[in-house]
Design a protein around this motif. Sequence first.
Motif, mmCIF file in Angstrom:
data_model
loop_
_atom_site.group_PDB
_atom_site.id
_atom_site.type_symbol
_atom_site.label_atom_id
_atom_site.label_comp_id
_atom_site.label_asym_id
_atom_site.label_seq_id
_atom_site.Cartn_x
_atom_site.Cartn_y
_atom_site.Cartn_z
ATOM 1 N N ARG A 132 0.838 -1.199 0.000
ATOM 2 C CA ARG A 132 0.000 0.000 0.000
ATOM 3 C C ARG A 132 0.874 1.251 0.000
ATOM 4 N NH1 ARG A 132 -4.147 -1.753 4.894
ATOM 5 N NH2 ARG A 132 -4.877 -3.695 3.957
ATOM 6 N N LYS A 133 0.544 2.177 -0.873
ATOM 7 C CA LYS A 133 1.283 3.432 -0.942
ATOM 8 C C LYS A 133 0.298 4.586 -1.058
ATOM 9 C CE LYS A 133 5.573 1.714 -2.990
ATOM 10 N NZ LYS A 133 6.532 1.846 -4.124
ATOM 11 N N GLY A 134 0.654 5.703 -0.463
ATOM 12 C CA GLY A 134 -0.194 6.877 -0.535
ATOM 13 C C GLY A 134 -1.277 6.865 0.523
ATOM 14 N N PRO A 135 -1.944 7.992 0.730
ATOM 15 C CA PRO A 135 -3.058 8.065 1.679
ATOM 16 C C PRO A 135 -4.264 7.301 1.156
ATOM 17 C CG PRO A 135 -2.861 10.112 0.447
ATOM 18 C CD PRO A 135 -1.679 9.263 0.064
ATOM 19 N N LEU A 136 -5.298 7.171 1.983
ATOM 20 C CA LEU A 136 -6.510 6.469 1.568
ATOM 21 C C LEU A 136 -7.111 7.123 0.330
ATOM 22 C CD1 LEU A 136 -8.595 4.266 2.123
ATOM 23 C CD2 LEU A 136 -9.781 5.872 3.630
ATOM 24 N N ALA A 137 -7.111 8.455 0.290
ATOM 25 C CA ALA A 137 -7.578 9.208 -0.880
ATOM 26 C C ALA A 137 -7.097 10.647 -0.734
ATOM 27 C CB ALA A 137 -9.099 9.163 -1.003
ATOM 28 N N ALA A 138 -7.006 11.340 -1.861
ATOM 29 C CA ALA A 138 -6.610 12.754 -1.856
ATOM 30 C C ALA A 138 -7.427 13.474 -2.921
ATOM 31 C CB ALA A 138 -5.118 12.902 -2.137
ATOM 32 N N PHE A 139 -8.043 14.581 -2.528
ATOM 33 C CA PHE A 139 -8.917 15.312 -3.447
ATOM 34 C C PHE A 139 -8.528 16.784 -3.488
ATOM 35 C CE2 PHE A 139 -11.415 11.825 -1.657
ATOM 36 C CZ PHE A 139 -11.855 11.192 -2.810
ATOM 37 N N ILE A 140 -8.748 17.380 -4.649
ATOM 38 C CA ILE A 140 -8.620 18.828 -4.807
ATOM 39 C C ILE A 140 -10.011 19.379 -5.061
ATOM 40 C CG2 ILE A 140 -7.647 20.706 -6.167
ATOM 41 C CD1 ILE A 140 -5.282 18.953 -6.805
ATOM 42 N N LEU A 141 -10.495 20.237 -4.166
ATOM 43 C CA LEU A 141 -11.805 20.865 -4.307
ATOM 44 C C LEU A 141 -11.624 22.285 -4.825
ATOM 45 C CD1 LEU A 141 -13.696 19.724 -1.063
ATOM 46 C CD2 LEU A 141 -13.584 18.611 -3.305
ATOM 47 N N LEU A 142 -12.172 22.558 -5.987
ATOM 48 C CA LEU A 142 -12.097 23.879 -6.598
ATOM 49 C C LEU A 142 -13.420 24.596 -6.398
ATOM 50 C CD1 LEU A 142 -10.631 22.676 -10.007
ATOM 51 C CD2 LEU A 142 -9.325 23.455 -8.050
ATOM 52 N N GLY A 143 -13.355 25.890 -6.272
ATOM 53 C CA GLY A 143 -14.601 26.646 -6.139
ATOM 54 C C GLY A 143 -14.366 28.012 -5.534
ATOM 55 N N GLN A 144 -15.318 28.887 -5.746
ATOM 56 C CA GLN A 144 -15.212 30.239 -5.221
ATOM 57 C C GLN A 144 -15.272 30.241 -3.700
ATOM 58 O OE1 GLN A 144 -18.424 32.298 -7.140
ATOM 59 N NE2 GLN A 144 -17.547 32.130 -9.191
ATOM 60 N N GLU A 145 -14.838 31.355 -3.125
ATOM 61 C CA GLU A 145 -14.851 31.497 -1.670
ATOM 62 C C GLU A 145 -16.290 31.439 -1.164
ATOM 63 O OE1 GLU A 145 -12.554 31.420 1.492
ATOM 64 O OE2 GLU A 145 -11.576 32.226 -0.298
ATOM 65 N N GLY A 146 -16.496 30.675 -0.081
ATOM 66 C CA GLY A 146 -17.800 30.654 0.564
ATOM 67 C C GLY A 146 -18.808 29.672 -0.001
ATOM 68 N N VAL A 147 -18.386 28.737 -0.865
ATOM 69 C CA VAL A 147 -19.350 27.785 -1.428
ATOM 70 C C VAL A 147 -19.539 26.561 -0.537
ATOM 71 C CG1 VAL A 147 -18.864 28.515 -3.786
ATOM 72 C CG2 VAL A 147 -17.596 26.585 -2.815
ATOM 73 N N GLY A 148 -18.738 26.437 0.531
ATOM 74 C CA GLY A 148 -18.937 25.341 1.477
ATOM 75 C C GLY A 148 -17.944 24.200 1.373
ATOM 76 N N LYS A 149 -16.739 24.464 0.869
ATOM 77 C CA LYS A 149 -15.746 23.393 0.721
ATOM 78 C C LYS A 149 -15.300 22.862 2.088
ATOM 79 C CE LYS A 149 -12.974 26.007 -1.757
ATOM 80 N NZ LYS A 149 -13.831 27.210 -1.885
ATOM 81 N N ARG A 150 -15.047 23.779 3.025
ATOM 82 C CA ARG A 150 -14.610 23.351 4.347
ATOM 83 C C ARG A 150 -15.734 22.621 5.090
ATOM 84 N NH1 ARG A 150 -11.696 27.080 8.937
ATOM 85 N NH2 ARG A 150 -10.255 27.369 7.202
ATOM 86 N N TYR A 151 -16.943 23.134 4.997
ATOM 87 C CA TYR A 151 -18.072 22.506 5.680
ATOM 88 C C TYR A 151 -18.314 21.103 5.128
ATOM 89 C CZ TYR A 151 -22.797 21.775 7.470
ATOM 90 O OH TYR A 151 -23.896 21.260 8.103
#
Length: 327
Positions: free
Chosen positions: A141-160
């Motif tokens: 096994r190599k790498g983390p379980l998964a890795a994602f890049i979330l794109l979007g304008q400020e305040g669209v709820g990426k952190r939430y």
Amino acid sequence: MDQRLAKLLQIVSLLMLSWFAYTWLMKLHWAMGVILCTIAAANVCTAWMLRQQAGVLRVAVRVGVMRRYLQFVCFCTGDQLPTDDSRGSGSQFLLRSKRDFEVAGQRARRIVRGHDAVIKRLLLRIHENVTLRRRQKRASRKGPLAAFILLGQEGVGKRYLTRVLAKLLYRDGAINVFECDQINAAQLTGVNGSCGELEPIRRNAHRILLFEHIDRAPPELVRLLIEFLTTGKVRLAGSANPASLEDTVIVFTTTSGADCISELAGQQSDEGIGQQPIDWIADATSTERQLVHGATEVLYCVAPDDRVKSEVIALLMAQECGAHGAE
């Protein structure tokens, strides 16, 4: 001196003084040497097994007393607690079957509005990786379980959205949030004997690491993150062995290039935008190509329309009324 080591020395000194006083009063001086040698031998054997035969200790992790003892030894040596593989990716991982992921998706869509396609892709790819790892030997096994890049304008709820995902995936709902323009590589891993921000990984790697504004990260931090994605390990200060990230999900967010990439929002649907040329995405988001290449998938979070905003307001009002017993 490392604060952890200083605290340990204080505890050991207090125990030795207490035991010496007891044996002197009871005239059992010989017992002190025997017990100390036995404890030292047990600790040395356990520390050796943590580094060379960690698989043998995975059964002991399930027992409450042994788990606490192993946590103490790991605390002293700086090693990582062995993962109990008896339940999926670990006892802290909540989702195992396809049905579990489907139910988690339904729950997430009720809580997070306007990002149904993103939620579906996130859970789908994590489920694929969990299923694949069950068939792999741990050494492969190599790498983390998964890795994602979330794109979007400020305040669209990426952190939430990421916080909700952490609560659905892990029993503790653990998540660490980092602003890439306010932290460097040394602060993450620790330096000169001081613990870094990633110290909790050593005790429990079942968590989400959220790196906000990845396009603003300094070069040395980007190199460290690329190492996370390629090796699935992090070398922390004061530890002889690197800590594993194989049960960790890493999420990067960025607002850079959101206007350009919004043209692909209609193409995302259930397929994401991860199939777009890596060079194009890297240039549009001012992100290192190797980091984009190492991500499991790149997903675009669309800005909410008026209908979604009204649903969010209604949901918040219902929660507030429920908290005060009103309708």
